[in-house]
Design a protein around this motif. Structure first.
Motif: not given
Length: 145
Positions: A20-21, A24-26, A82, A84, A86-87, A90, A118, A122
């Motif tokens: 997921g991290y 998020f940063y593609k 890193d 992160f 979980d959405p 948050r 970051t 963000n």
């Protein structure tokens, strides 16, 4: 909420969070890349360390950090690579708790600073970072090798 180092049984949840991290940063990330980082977290000869945030038996956050030399000040700092959450978790305080735990670890190790970068856009994370740390005046540059 419990902040602790990861254990072997955490791997599925850690992989879910780390994927997921990366998303998020593609960043294209393979299972092999995640396996490498997972191995680092348990290798005492590797500098990378990890912490996880656990809530009700489930991992909701992760952080990876390591020492770095600060020659100008003749000291050692900690770099937060890193972070992160979980959405769905948050706003739970997990990110604050992970950062605080890394700062506590840095104090125990005699580090002089905890530093991270970051993305400029963000915004949600930056609101937290602006509250718990001081934004520096330094720009970051990369040479791709």
């Amino acid at each position: 909420m419990l902040i602790r180092p990861p254990v072997a049984a955490d791997r599925p949840d850690w992989e879910r969070l780390y994927a997921g991290y990366a998303a998020f940063y593609k960043v294209a990330q393979t299972p092999e890349m995640r396996a490498t980082v997972w191995t680092w977290l348990f290798d005492p000869s590797h500098q990378t360390r990890g912490l996880v945030a656990e809530h009700q038996g489930r991992l909701i956050g992760l952080a990876h950090f390591r020492p770095f030399a600060r020659p100008l000040s003749a000291s050692t700092g900690g770099f937060l690579d890193d972070l992160f959450v979980d959405p769905a978790a948050r706003g739970s305080g997990a990110a604050d708790a992970l950062i605080a735990a890394i700062a506590d670890e840095g104090r125990k190790l005699g580090w002089t600073v905890i530093r991270w970068i970051t993305a400029e856009d963000n915004y949600r994370a930056r609101a937290l970072y602006d509250r718990v740390a001081e934004k520096t005046r330094w720009a970051t540059y990369d040479i791709k090798l």
